[in-house]
Design an enzyme around this catalytic site. Structure first.
Site, mmCIF file in Angstrom:
data_model
loop_
_atom_site.group_PDB
_atom_site.id
_atom_site.type_symbol
_atom_site.label_atom_id
_atom_site.label_comp_id
_atom_site.label_asym_id
_atom_site.label_seq_id
_atom_site.Cartn_x
_atom_site.Cartn_y
_atom_site.Cartn_z
ATOM 1 N N GLU A 43 37.482 81.075 -24.559
ATOM 2 C CA GLU A 43 36.535 80.460 -25.474
ATOM 3 C C GLU A 43 37.299 79.914 -26.677
ATOM 4 O O GLU A 43 38.213 80.562 -27.175
ATOM 5 C CB GLU A 43 35.502 81.489 -25.959
ATOM 6 C CG GLU A 43 34.808 82.242 -24.845
ATOM 7 C CD GLU A 43 33.946 83.386 -25.354
ATOM 8 O OE1 GLU A 43 33.742 83.496 -26.584
ATOM 9 O OE2 GLU A 43 33.465 84.179 -24.525
ATOM 10 N N GLU A 132 26.237 80.033 -29.859
ATOM 11 C CA GLU A 132 25.881 81.382 -29.446
ATOM 12 C C GLU A 132 25.728 82.244 -30.694
ATOM 13 O O GLU A 132 26.476 82.084 -31.664
ATOM 14 C CB GLU A 132 26.960 81.951 -28.527
ATOM 15 C CG GLU A 132 26.607 83.259 -27.878
ATOM 16 C CD GLU A 132 27.633 83.670 -26.823
ATOM 17 O OE1 GLU A 132 27.250 84.392 -25.889
ATOM 18 O OE2 GLU A 132 28.808 83.264 -26.936
#
Length: 217
Positions: A43, A132
């Site tokens: 990520e 997120e």
């Protein structure tokens, strides 16, 4: 899905309001899962205040750049209905040595060694873009914003975006994303909307305020 060998996006920079011990982030994910359910991912992007282990706090990532420091603040950042700022992020796998590399704009930042992975060795089967939020108390409405803190329907200069979305194919060629699927598990708290610009490159508007009268009903 996939296989994919990398991904790229422009990630809009904001400073969301983040409650204590919560995390709000905007990033790219490259993910692979095996038949036993073991998940590997890499990520890269930006985040608001966070709990947990990120950047060089975690063992594994090897930084090669002397000019870019992971975990430092980005400046300037976007303002609602004002000038917009973004970073260009690329992650890709070196097919020769198996390492996953990270690049900001045109500068290589470092890599995740092949030895860290099992299911993500060689390729990824899912690429994701967007935001997120992790919030500490799942029993109450989340107080943490995602992106700009505004819903995607407000559009440019108001909602956060991820644009110029690309994936890297088996021939090491970057291709524009097509047939983009969107998902939000709490659409009344944080939303997502997709489209294609005049250059035919896919984009996302995403985010939201968290707490509002409709959130988590």
């Amino acid at each position: 899905m996939g296989p994919y060998y990398g991904a790229k996006a422009y990630l809009n920079l904001w400073k969301p309001i983040v409650a204590r011990n919560d995390t709000s982030m905007s990033q790219i994910w490259a993910t692979s899962t095996d038949t036993a359910g073991i998940v590997n991912n890499v990520e890269a992007g930006w985040q608001g205040k966070a709990s947990g282990c990120f950047n060089l706090q975690c063992s594994g990532f090897i930084q090669t750049s002397k000019d870019i420091s992971l975990g430092t603040a980005f400046k300037p950042i976007s303002r609602y209905n004002k000038e917009q700022y973004y970073i260009s992020i690329t992650i890709w796998i070196d097919r020769y040595n198996g390492h996953w590399w990270l690049k900001k704009r045109d500068e290589i930042v470092g890599f995740w060694p092949k030895s860290l992975f099992n299911t993500l060795r060689g390729k990824a089967y899912s690429i994701e873009y967007g935001g997120e939020v992790f919030y500490e108390n799942s029993n109450i409405h989340p107080l943490t914003q995602m992106g700009s803190g505004h819903f995607p329907v407000e559009g440019f200069r108001k909602a956060a975006f991820a644009s110029h979305l690309e994936v890297v194919d088996e021939n090491n060629v970057a291709k524009d994303v097509e047939n983009l699927n969107v998902y939000s598990n709490e659409p009344n708290c944080y939303g997502v909307k997709t489209g294609y610009g005049s250059n035919r490159k896919a984009y996302l508007y995403y985010g939201g305020p968290g707490y509002n009268p409709e959130c988590l009903k």
